[in-house]
Design an enzyme around this catalytic site. Sequence first.
Site, PDB file in Angstrom:
ATOM      1  CB  THR A 148      18.515  55.351  84.387  1.00 28.87           C
ATOM      2  OG1 THR A 148      17.364  56.086  84.796  1.00 28.87           O
ATOM      3  CG2 THR A 148      18.138  53.911  84.140  1.00 28.87           C
ATOM      4  CE  LYS A 235      14.416  54.757  85.384  1.00 26.50           C
ATOM      5  NZ  LYS A 235      13.649  55.962  85.440  1.00 26.50           N
ATOM      6  N   GLY A 286       9.942  55.685  71.718  1.00 32.63           N
ATOM      7  CA  GLY A 286      10.970  56.726  71.772  1.00 32.63           C
ATOM      8  C   GLY A 286      11.229  57.193  73.182  1.00 32.63           C
ATOM      9  CB  CYS A 289      13.019  56.379  79.884  1.00 33.05           C
ATOM     10  SG  CYS A 289      13.211  58.066  80.442  1.00 33.05           S
ATOM     11  CE1 TYR A 345       8.843  59.600  75.274  1.00 29.18           C
ATOM     12  CE2 TYR A 345       9.929  61.730  75.265  1.00 29.18           C
ATOM     13  CZ  TYR A 345       9.330  60.682  75.948  1.00 29.18           C
ATOM     14  OH  TYR A 345       9.245  60.735  77.314  1.00 29.18           O
ATOM     15  NE  ARG A 353      15.525  63.760  75.785  1.00 29.12           N
ATOM     16  CZ  ARG A 353      15.601  63.910  77.102  1.00 29.12           C
ATOM     17  NH1 ARG A 353      16.747  63.739  77.722  1.00 29.12           N
ATOM     18  NH2 ARG A 353      14.534  64.217  77.793  1.00 29.12           N
TER      19      ARG A 353
HETATM   20  N1  SAJ Z   1       4.074  54.056  73.872  1.00 33.13           N
HETATM   21  C1  SAJ Z   1       3.412  53.234  72.959  1.00 33.13           C
HETATM   22  N2  SAJ Z   1       2.311  52.565  73.372  1.00 33.13           N
HETATM   23  C2  SAJ Z   1       1.829  52.656  74.645  1.00 33.13           C
HETATM   24  C3  SAJ Z   1       2.504  53.478  75.566  1.00 33.13           C
HETATM   25  C4  SAJ Z   1       3.625  54.173  75.150  1.00 33.13           C
HETATM   26  O1  SAJ Z   1       3.814  53.110  71.790  1.00 33.13           O
HETATM   27  O2  SAJ Z   1       0.797  52.016  74.929  1.00 33.13           O
HETATM   28  C5  SAJ Z   1       5.303  54.778  73.434  1.00 33.13           C
HETATM   29  C6  SAJ Z   1       5.201  56.303  73.516  1.00 33.13           C
HETATM   30  O3  SAJ Z   1       4.567  56.842  72.378  1.00 33.13           O
HETATM   31  C7  SAJ Z   1       6.669  56.691  73.599  1.00 33.13           C
HETATM   32  C8  SAJ Z   1       7.274  55.542  74.416  1.00 33.13           C
HETATM   33  O4  SAJ Z   1       6.336  54.486  74.349  1.00 33.13           O
HETATM   34  O5  SAJ Z   1       7.283  56.709  72.329  1.00 33.13           O
HETATM   35  C9  SAJ Z   1       7.592  55.887  75.861  1.00 33.13           C
HETATM   36  O6  SAJ Z   1       6.546  56.646  76.459  1.00 33.13           O
HETATM   37  P1  SAJ Z   1       6.007  56.384  77.962  1.00 33.13           P
HETATM   38  O7  SAJ Z   1       4.929  57.362  78.249  1.00 33.13           O
HETATM   39  O8  SAJ Z   1       5.673  54.945  78.128  1.00 33.13           O
HETATM   40  O9  SAJ Z   1       7.268  56.617  78.911  1.00 33.13           O
HETATM   41  P2  SAJ Z   1       8.402  57.766  79.087  1.00 33.13           P
HETATM   42  O10 SAJ Z   1       9.617  57.283  78.358  1.00 33.13           O
HETATM   43  O11 SAJ Z   1       7.928  59.130  78.778  1.00 33.13           O
HETATM   44  O12 SAJ Z   1       8.641  57.689  80.696  1.00 33.13           O
HETATM   45  C10 SAJ Z   1       9.034  56.429  81.274  1.00 33.13           C
HETATM   46  C11 SAJ Z   1       8.144  56.157  82.502  1.00 33.13           C
HETATM   47  N3  SAJ Z   1       8.325  54.763  82.895  1.00 33.13           N
HETATM   48  C12 SAJ Z   1       7.286  53.928  83.061  1.00 33.13           C
HETATM   49  O13 SAJ Z   1       6.124  54.253  82.858  1.00 33.13           O
HETATM   50  C13 SAJ Z   1       7.601  52.536  83.518  1.00 33.13           C
HETATM   51  C14 SAJ Z   1       8.510  57.126  83.644  1.00 33.13           C
HETATM   52  O14 SAJ Z   1       7.802  56.789  84.835  1.00 33.13           O
HETATM   53  C15 SAJ Z   1      10.027  57.086  83.921  1.00 33.13           C
HETATM   54  O15 SAJ Z   1      10.396  57.984  84.969  1.00 33.13           O
HETATM   55  C16 SAJ Z   1      10.731  57.500  82.646  1.00 33.13           C
HETATM   56  O16 SAJ Z   1      10.411  56.515  81.631  1.00 33.13           O
HETATM   57  C17 SAJ Z   1      12.241  57.540  82.933  1.00 33.13           C
HETATM   58  O17 SAJ Z   1      12.768  58.653  83.092  1.00 33.13           O
HETATM   59  O18 SAJ Z   1      12.852  56.472  83.074  1.00 33.13           O
END
Ligand code: SAJ
Length: 439
Positions: A148, A235, A286, A289, A345, A353
Amino acid sequence: MKIKSNVKLYFSIHERREPMLDKINNRKLSITVIGMGYIGLPTAITFANAGFSVKGFDINNEVIKMLKNGKVHIVEPDLQEAFEEAINLGNLVPTNELDKSDVFIICVPTPFKENENKKIADLSYVESAAKMISEYIEKGNLVILESTVPPMTTEEIMGKIIEENSGLKLNEDFYVAHCPERVLPGKILYELRNNDRIIGASNNYSAEVTKKLYETILDKGKVYITGTRTAEMCKLVENTYRDINIAFANELSIIADKMDINVFELIELANKHPRVNILKPGAGVGGHCLAVDPWFIVEKFPQEARLIKTAREINDFKPEWIVKKIEEEAEHDKSKVIGILGLSYKPNIDDLRESPSLKIAKILKSKGYNVLGCEPYIEKKEVDSIENLPLNEIVEKADLLVLTLAHNQFMEKLEMLKNKKVLDIIGIIEFENIGVEGK
Ligand code: SAJ
């Protein structure tokens, strides 16, 4: 004169295109994946299991040593089995020596760094990968960037570095494409085959070859072609969209607290509207990404990206706000033992991370509170200076428990918290108690 040079260009591309596409069809194309991390290793394995001869390169000798000894260094479902399959087929060679290759795929980290109080992308790994490739690249090769990156990196930075260091000309001698990874940790192998892929190509030739290549590993996923800048932005926009939506939920949680109403009930009821779908507030945002990528847009467009920046600030502020709530609950009594349930996270993973829960624990500790943690997905007695206890022990020792993550291992044992003082950040306990109708 103009026509003549165009004809010449057509033939030179045409001559090169056919063997490249043929090589993909009969699996004679050599691929080198640079960076054997969360994305690079599964990508190398997937191409190897699709029949290509793949070299998995990393500068980290420990990682290569472990892979050569037959063990993957990443916790990810089915990865070890898929790795063994690739090795047994003889299609994957882990290495710390770069060599010639038809295609180079860069999967290196792009963290952010602080510069004059601004968060900007640290492109040093991408730059050094591009320099290394320059030593081995030959006419007709393709370099694909999966990491990214901020807009205008693929051609303008990576392509330029290769041009300057190899003496070859972009879009005449070699080609580049950006094919950003989009997989969710925990579902990487599945999503590599089933998510759609966006390919930003430097020209038609690069588009055609990259599309053909990724189609060999896709089941349900489709390939969409665009320019490199749109793919880079695409992205970032995906993760920024989610970050902004979570920021809205987190801001609501702070407002609801002031109003003395339950934010989880509020969101559940608002989401009954057919066109409303508010995400969940929590400890903050967290991971490497969502907590990072929006800054890459802010860095390039500081005047314009106002909403994006504010959302980042709201999500970054949430752990500090929770610390204040914890202090109030503990009546600012530093002799009280505070137990943080969940340090990673997000639920059900071991990744620390940019973890907001860990940030909460560390702020409290720096203020002199007696802080214990419980992270069942990490088998260490200490997690980044926070003592890591099993659930039964922390429940016994803590005066105040803070539930920050809905880990399955907590959800299955919620009754253990029954007679304890619990600050529920994620709305599990309170929500059930008030019993919103229809839930
Ligand atoms: N979170 C909340 N509330 C929610 C959803 C998530 O507080 O309703 C928090 C989670 O606890 C966490 C953070 O958001 O701390 C991120 O978690 P996540 O599951 O939303 O995403 P990541 O960072 O594990 O993965 C994201 C994904 N992107 C999207 O869904 C748009 C994944 O598809 C990407 O490939 C990844 O980033 C990346 O590598 O960029």
